[in-house]
Design a protein around this motif. Structure first.
Motif, short mmCIF file in Angstrom:
data_model
loop_
_atom_site.label_atom_id
_atom_site.label_comp_id
_atom_site.label_asym_id
_atom_site.label_seq_id
_atom_site.Cartn_x
_atom_site.Cartn_y
_atom_site.Cartn_z
N HIS A 334 36.35 54.48 51.64
CA HIS A 334 37.02 53.17 51.58
C HIS A 334 36.22 52.17 50.76
CE1 HIS A 334 39.38 53.99 55.57
NE2 HIS A 334 39.79 54.73 54.56
N SER A 335 34.90 52.11 50.99
CA SER A 335 34.07 51.13 50.28
C SER A 335 34.04 51.40 48.79
CB SER A 335 32.65 51.12 50.85
OG SER A 335 32.05 52.40 50.75
N ARG A 336 34.16 52.66 48.40
CA ARG A 336 34.18 52.97 46.98
C ARG A 336 35.40 52.35 46.30
NH1 ARG A 336 31.33 57.16 45.09
NH2 ARG A 336 31.55 58.34 47.05
N ARG A 337 36.50 52.34 47.03
CA ARG A 337 37.74 51.77 46.49
C ARG A 337 37.71 50.24 46.42
NH1 ARG A 337 42.28 54.39 50.15
NH2 ARG A 337 43.55 52.83 49.00
N ALA A 338 36.75 49.63 47.10
CA ALA A 338 36.69 48.17 47.17
C ALA A 338 35.52 47.57 46.40
CB ALA A 338 36.60 47.73 48.64
N GLY A 340 32.81 47.15 42.99
CA GLY A 340 32.61 47.25 41.55
C GLY A 340 33.90 47.26 40.78
N ALA A 341 33.97 48.12 39.78
CA ALA A 341 35.13 48.15 38.88
C ALA A 341 36.40 48.65 39.57
CB ALA A 341 34.83 49.04 37.68
N ALA A 342 36.27 49.13 40.81
CA ALA A 342 37.45 49.63 41.52
C ALA A 342 38.34 48.51 42.04
CB ALA A 342 37.02 50.52 42.69
N ALA A 343 37.83 47.28 42.05
CA ALA A 343 38.62 46.17 42.59
C ALA A 343 38.29 44.91 41.80
CB ALA A 343 38.31 45.96 44.08
N SER A 344 39.21 43.96 41.85
CA SER A 344 38.99 42.70 41.14
C SER A 344 37.99 41.83 41.90
CB SER A 344 40.31 41.96 40.98
OG SER A 344 40.84 41.59 42.24
N ASN A 345 37.71 40.64 41.33
CA ASN A 345 36.74 39.72 41.93
C ASN A 345 35.38 40.40 42.04
OD1 ASN A 345 36.08 37.22 42.82
ND2 ASN A 345 36.86 37.48 44.90
N LEU A 346 34.94 40.99 40.95
CA LEU A 346 33.79 41.88 40.95
C LEU A 346 32.50 41.17 41.35
CD1 LEU A 346 34.37 43.84 37.64
CD2 LEU A 346 35.18 44.39 39.92
N LEU A 397 43.45 45.17 51.47
CA LEU A 397 42.92 45.50 50.14
C LEU A 397 44.03 45.96 49.21
CD1 LEU A 397 40.57 46.07 48.16
CD2 LEU A 397 40.38 48.34 49.23
N SER A 398 44.94 46.78 49.73
CA SER A 398 46.04 47.28 48.90
C SER A 398 46.97 46.15 48.47
CB SER A 398 46.84 48.34 49.66
OG SER A 398 46.03 49.47 49.94
N ARG A 399 47.17 45.17 49.36
CA ARG A 399 48.08 44.07 49.04
C ARG A 399 47.49 43.14 47.98
NH1 ARG A 399 48.97 43.81 54.64
NH2 ARG A 399 47.76 41.88 54.83
N THR A 400 46.20 42.86 48.09
CA THR A 400 45.60 41.85 47.22
C THR A 400 44.85 42.42 46.03
OG1 THR A 400 43.48 41.77 48.43
CG2 THR A 400 45.30 40.37 49.24
N GLY A 401 44.31 43.63 46.17
CA GLY A 401 43.49 44.20 45.11
C GLY A 401 42.13 43.54 44.99
N VAL A 402 41.77 42.69 45.95
CA VAL A 402 40.48 41.99 45.94
C VAL A 402 39.51 42.75 46.84
CG1 VAL A 402 39.28 39.85 46.54
CG2 VAL A 402 41.55 39.76 45.48
N GLY A 403 38.42 43.23 46.26
CA GLY A 403 37.52 44.11 46.99
C GLY A 403 37.00 43.55 48.29
N ARG A 404 36.64 42.27 48.30
CA ARG A 404 36.04 41.69 49.50
C ARG A 404 37.04 41.52 50.64
NH1 ARG A 404 32.75 36.74 46.96
NH2 ARG A 404 34.65 36.62 45.72
N ASP A 405 38.34 41.64 50.34
CA ASP A 405 39.34 41.54 51.40
C ASP A 405 39.28 42.71 52.37
OD1 ASP A 405 40.31 39.09 50.73
OD2 ASP A 405 42.10 39.81 49.68
#
Length: 504
Positions: A334-338, A340-346, A397-405
């Motif tokens: 899960h954390s890999r998907r959230a 670095g480059a895997a999610a926005s708001n890097l 995370l899926s709804r927003t695409g923001v990693g920290r969410d």
């Protein structure tokens, strides 16, 4: 600041309502969290809370988002617990009235000097070296181009996102803006402020534009303004650990951001040595955390990015890489998907994951980690997701695409009631009460001699004492002590214990 555990929370994500609903959780005869916290850090509750960066890009920093309440509600909460609020010193929203006025009127705007342009920092232009010297928390250059109403094109300094326009804190307009925020908070009985992104507040051509001597000067000036209004200042900086020590000498309070990755390292590598080395040198004027609204910091225990060979980290680079991978494995990817480059708001220096998931949802390891946090000198803060042993929120995370969410879940009152029935949460609440009430925590701290795989700590005040011993290889542990001559042992695997009822 009270020497008691504090809560970190968004107003609308714990209880599902506003400031009055949050107060109903924290105070009163029927409040489920009554008496648990000495203070609460309210993450940005300003107008508006749902901008580009979850409230950290305020449109109006002196106005409470009306969906949450008003300043009267903040003042009412401050009657029950100490309240901390953020002062976002580095930037404001591109939707703010000030910036819109600047776009409309350009150089004739009353706010023309408030916003930091490329020319203001580099009046003679910038070389490639100048630009590459700028320290960056995220990929790319810190600039955004904007077209004003009269057709002028301006290059604006935007450290974080294009919607977060950096301000010139040295300009009279910037000083007036920040002074107005402080006064508004003081009027609402806020007793402490956290300076968000203050490390980037000062820009200087040819330099890193991060935690320079001029930045320390600004922090000192701001802290003096705050102190004059009866407000303490917490500085939020992710940086090389030696730099954090230097920062702590110059400010009221800092975060111990090295603690979360070092605790995870101890469990992963079955050694307490890096953690013990840090305990020996870490600042005492620290707020201890395992989790916050951001990710788990990695830069804080790594080598100095400016000179890796000459300034090694608290753990070797190879082990740091392995630790990040271990978090990914523990969280089932899960954390890999959230991160670095895997999610926005890097954020290049953080892994996005709940601390509970970073420990593979191991209740015993999680409670031991909290006990270690509570034992270190300083004031502990517990993030609302961590309070409820929250799991990674993959739906958000899926709804927003923001990693920290992944670590910013919404808990309504029913969710909270269910979470409070879980044994791991019940035991955590008892640990908090022990930390708040045992008189030894107001005494002297000792790091005791122990084997490489073991951490042993002791607090004592007169005849009162409390000890914690944790073996990271076997997870054998003991939390014991003495209160007014009566010995006790706190068990991590029972629903209640005498220690949980220790009174001051």
């Amino acid at each position: 600041m009270k020497n008691q555990v504090q809560l970190i929370t968004y107003v609308d994500r714990l209880g599902g309502g506003g400031l009055r609903d949050l107060r109903a959780l924290l105070a009163g005869p029927f409040a489920p969290l009554a008496g648990l916290f000495g203070g609460v850090h309210l993450l940005p509750f300003f107008h508006k809370i749902d901008g580009a960066d979850a409230g950290f890009d305020p449109i109006d920093h002196t106005r409470v988002d009306e969906r949450l309440g008003d300043w009267g509600d903040v003042q009412a909460l401050a009657q029950d617990v100490d309240v901390m609020a953020d002062v976002i010193v580095n930037h404001m929203s591109s939707e703010s009235p000030q910036f819109r006025d600047y776009v409309e009127h350009g150089d004739h705007s009353a706010y023309a000097g408030l916003f930091l342009t490329f020319d203001a920092v580099f009046p003679q232009g910038a070389t490639e070296r100048d630009l590459l010297t700028i320290y960056r928390p995220r990929p790319g250059m810190p600039f955004t181009t904007a077209t004003l109403r009269d057709g002028q094109r301006k290059i604006l300094w935007t450290t974080f996102t294009p919607q977060q326009i950096d301000i010139d804190v040295r300009h009279p307009g910037g000083q007036a803006y920040l002074g107005g925020i402080l006064q508004t908070l003081a009027d609402a009985k806020v007793s402490m402020v956290r300076l968000d992104a203050v490390g980037y507040a000062i820009k200087k051509p040819g330099h890193s534009c991060f935690m320079m001597p001029e930045t320390f000067d600004f922090i000192g000036e701001f802290a003096a303004m705050a102190k004059a209004r009866g407000i303490e200042v917490l500085v939020e900086i992710h940086a090389y650990h030696q730099r954090q020590i230097e920062i702590a000498r110059a400010v009221d309070w800092v975060y111990d951001f090295a603690l979360p990755p070092l605790v995870l390292h101890a469990f992963s590598f079955h050694t307490a040595e890096p953690l013990k080395r840090w305990i020996g040198i870490r600042p005492r004027n620290a707020l201890t955390v395992l989790d916050t609204h951001d990710g788990i910091g990695i830069i804080d225990i790594g080598a100095d990015s400016a000179d890796r060979a000459g300034h090694p980290g608290l753990v070797p680079d190879a082990e740091l890489d392995q630790l990040v991978e271990r978090i990914h494995v523990n969280s089932r990817g899960h954390s890999r998907r959230a991160t670095g480059a895997a999610a926005s708001n890097l954020d290049l220096y953080q892994v996005n994951c709940t601390f509970y998931d970073a420990l593979a949802r191991d209740d015993q390891a999680y409670l031991l980690a909290r006990a270690i946090q509570f034992f270190l000198p300083g004031v502990p803060q517990v993030y609302y997701v961590g309070l409820l042993a929250g799991e990674n929120d993959m739906a958000l995370l899926s709804r927003t695409g923001v990693g920290r969410d992944i670590n910013r879940s919404h808990f309504d009152r029913d969710d909270i009631d269910v979470a409070l029935t879980r044994p791991v949460v019940q035991r955590l609440l008892e640990l908090i009460r022990l930390r708040n009430r045992h008189p030894a925590f107001n005494g002297s701290f000792e790091l005791l001699a122990s084997e490489a795989d073991t951490l042993a700590m002791r607090w004592h005040a007169g005849d009162d004492e409390v000890r914690l011993v944790v073996n990271f290889r076997t997870l054998a542990h003991r939390l014991s002590g003495r209160t007014r001559g009566v010995a006790f042992e706190w068990r991590f695997d029972q629903a209640s214990s005498p220690a949980g009822s220790v009174s001051a």
